[in-house]
Design a protein around this motif. Sequence first.
Motif, PDB file in Angstrom:
ATOM      1  N   THR A  88      -4.115  -1.162  -3.941  1.00 11.06           N
ATOM      2  CA  THR A  88      -4.383  -2.240  -2.992  1.00 11.06           C
ATOM      3  C   THR A  88      -5.669  -1.921  -2.243  1.00 11.06           C
ATOM      4  OG1 THR A  88      -3.118  -1.160  -1.230  1.00 11.06           O
ATOM      5  CG2 THR A  88      -1.916  -2.649  -2.675  1.00 11.06           C
ATOM      6  N   LEU A  89      -6.037  -2.856  -1.372  1.00 11.23           N
ATOM      7  CA  LEU A  89      -7.193  -2.618  -0.510  1.00 11.23           C
ATOM      8  C   LEU A  89      -6.883  -1.489   0.470  1.00 11.23           C
ATOM      9  CD1 LEU A  89      -8.107  -6.331   0.328  1.00 11.23           C
ATOM     10  CD2 LEU A  89      -9.214  -4.863  -1.352  1.00 11.23           C
ATOM     11  N   TRP A  90      -7.916  -0.780   0.915  1.00 16.79           N
ATOM     12  CA  TRP A  90      -7.711   0.286   1.907  1.00 16.79           C
ATOM     13  C   TRP A  90      -7.163  -0.319   3.200  1.00 16.79           C
ATOM     14  CZ3 TRP A  90     -13.487   1.916   1.171  1.00 16.79           C
ATOM     15  CH2 TRP A  90     -13.634   2.512  -0.083  1.00 16.79           C
ATOM     16  N   ARG A  91      -6.437   0.499   3.927  1.00 20.25           N
ATOM     17  CA  ARG A  91      -5.918   0.029   5.211  1.00 20.25           C
ATOM     18  C   ARG A  91      -7.051  -0.300   6.182  1.00 20.25           C
ATOM     19  NH1 ARG A  91      -1.541   4.709   6.231  1.00 20.25           N
ATOM     20  NH2 ARG A  91      -3.179   5.834   5.101  1.00 20.25           N
ATOM     21  N   SER A  92      -8.129   0.514   6.157  1.00 22.17           N
ATOM     22  CA  SER A  92      -9.275   0.208   7.009  1.00 22.17           C
ATOM     23  C   SER A  92      -9.963  -1.069   6.552  1.00 22.17           C
ATOM     24  CB  SER A  92     -10.270   1.368   6.980  1.00 22.17           C
ATOM     25  OG  SER A  92     -10.655   1.676   5.644  1.00 22.17           O
ATOM     26  N   ASN A  93      -9.940  -1.328   5.250  1.00 22.65           N
ATOM     27  CA  ASN A  93     -10.484  -2.569   4.698  1.00 22.65           C
ATOM     28  C   ASN A  93      -9.681  -3.770   5.191  1.00 22.65           C
ATOM     29  OD1 ASN A  93     -10.962  -3.772   1.269  1.00 22.65           O
ATOM     30  ND2 ASN A  93     -11.602  -4.625   3.194  1.00 22.65           N
ATOM     31  N   TYR A 125       0.834  -1.211   0.000  1.00 22.01           N
ATOM     32  CA  TYR A 125       0.000   0.000   0.000  1.00 22.01           C
ATOM     33  C   TYR A 125       0.868   1.261   0.000  1.00 22.01           C
ATOM     34  CZ  TYR A 125      -3.612   3.334   1.449  1.00 22.01           C
ATOM     35  OH  TYR A 125      -4.472   4.395   1.515  1.00 22.01           O
ATOM     36  N   PHE A 126       1.981   1.193   0.745  1.00 24.61           N
ATOM     37  CA  PHE A 126       2.892   2.339   0.814  1.00 24.61           C
ATOM     38  C   PHE A 126       3.612   2.545  -0.514  1.00 24.61           C
ATOM     39  CE2 PHE A 126       7.210   3.965   1.610  1.00 24.61           C
ATOM     40  CZ  PHE A 126       6.898   5.193   2.184  1.00 24.61           C
ATOM     41  N   LEU A 127       4.034   1.434  -1.140  1.00 17.57           N
ATOM     42  CA  LEU A 127       4.782   1.535  -2.400  1.00 17.57           C
ATOM     43  C   LEU A 127       3.868   1.833  -3.593  1.00 17.57           C
ATOM     44  CD1 LEU A 127       7.219  -1.500  -1.940  1.00 17.57           C
ATOM     45  CD2 LEU A 127       7.741   0.927  -1.646  1.00 17.57           C
ATOM     46  N   LEU A 128       2.651   1.287  -3.563  1.00 19.18           N
ATOM     47  CA  LEU A 128       1.715   1.456  -4.683  1.00 19.18           C
ATOM     48  C   LEU A 128       0.366   1.952  -4.165  1.00 19.18           C
ATOM     49  CD1 LEU A 128       2.484  -1.899  -6.558  1.00 19.18           C
ATOM     50  CD2 LEU A 128       3.308   0.378  -7.192  1.00 19.18           C
ATOM     51  N   PRO A 129       0.296   3.185  -3.715  1.00 20.25           N
ATOM     52  CA  PRO A 129      -0.969   3.699  -3.187  1.00 20.25           C
ATOM     53  C   PRO A 129      -2.054   3.695  -4.259  1.00 20.25           C
ATOM     54  CG  PRO A 129       0.608   5.480  -3.543  1.00 20.25           C
ATOM     55  CD  PRO A 129       1.362   4.202  -3.718  1.00 20.25           C
ATOM     56  N   GLY A 130      -3.244   3.271  -3.844  1.00 21.86           N
ATOM     57  CA  GLY A 130      -4.360   3.231  -4.777  1.00 21.86           C
ATOM     58  C   GLY A 130      -4.479   1.937  -5.545  1.00 21.86           C
TER      59      GLY A 130
END
Length: 461
Positions: free
Chosen positions: A107-112, A100-105
């Motif tokens: 992956t699934l949301w962090r809250s997800n 998520y940090f390397l490829l924002p948008g």
Amino acid sequence: MIRLFKHYIPNAVFLLGLFDFFLLIASGELGWIVRARQIGLDFGPINERWAPLATFAVLVQVAMISVGVYGSEALRSLRYAAARLLVAVSLGIIAMSVVYFLLPGHTLWRSNLFYAMFLAIGLLFGVRVLLGGLLGTAAFRRRILVLGSGHRADRLRKLGERPEAGFVIVGYVGMSDGVPVVEEAINRAAIHNLTRFVDNLGVSEVVLALEERRNALPLKDLLRIKTTGVHVNDFSTFVERETGRIDLDSVNPSWLIFSDGFSSGRMLSSAAKRMFDIAASLLLLVMTLPVIALFAVLVKLDSRGPAFFRQTRVGLYGQNFDVIKLRSMRTDAEVDGAKWAQKDDPRVTRIGRFIRKVRIDELPQTWTVLKGEMSFVGPRPERPEFVSDLEDKLRYYAERHMVKPGITGWAQINYPYGASIEDARNKLEYDLYYAKNYTPFLDLLILLQTIRVVLWNEGAR
């Protein structure tokens, strides 16, 4: 068993892995729906997020393989499985956070992920509760008929009695008039039609466990059995497949020569392996340089002597090379000559005991990998003093030097640290299996399973 890239996977494990993958997809999707409804967002069709869901499922399942979720203990014990599942899902979520940090948008949301994690643990544990008693039943075990009633047949009987065995022996046929070791064996003379006998028992495989094969092979029977679609295997091949090791008691040079393995097609695989070693060793050296420097200072402070330890080992084609490690023993540890390491070895220093347990002492070996004298995966390199003795006492010991030695290996993840001739013999059986069946897939499996060994401190001494 299902064969993937020359390596066999039990049917029950493969089936459970498929269940787990789809349950992980479902966990990610349910987590997405729950979070979308919380914030009043239309969650849309699933095909719009197949890539993030697949990434989530793959990363968590790789973590599950790494920590031993599909090991025999986890398949038999729900408590053991639950502990490993918690660690695996946690590691998978950490990996997803990095993505998520390397490829924002992408992956699934962090809250997800928060919801997906708990849903995954619940579903994965639930399927083990439902299938746990079923996976070890005869429905998932191959039905084996053993031709033979001697010591080899008795070894197969003991192998089949293990809780994790993927087969059940439905009968033994004595092929000679000698006194049987397996008392329940039926004499061949009492069976009018062996092919019909095999069919009536619903046998899926016949295994030859003859003590003496010369002029004793029932070729006519075996040919008829084979043509009916039933698999026929010799003792050594069967044991290799079921245990992941080469049985030194039964193999002979002709079996090693004519059996599947030692493929010449590994040239491309070896080139890929070397490219991986270079890239991974460079990355690992850069990442762990501060750790190596810190513990080098601690080693110096803890005991007199150099921080690093250099020792001669036997490598590819029997050539000697030097390995470099962080020193974990006193400088006078071998003043009386080379010795095997022992449990709770008094020669190990205080800081040395810690760095051995967490494998930090092995980190400088990545320099040896970068130079090409070692690989990340391969048989453990031994000292010349031990090798000369072991080659005299153990058949085929020299054959383990036909592949490059490694920091981790098939023997290292399957057998605890050994410090005797018998231990060396058992590890040699695993090393020969690796040399015979090497593929990049097996290397990947070993690298993943090494995480389990490090996390649970298995085999360190």
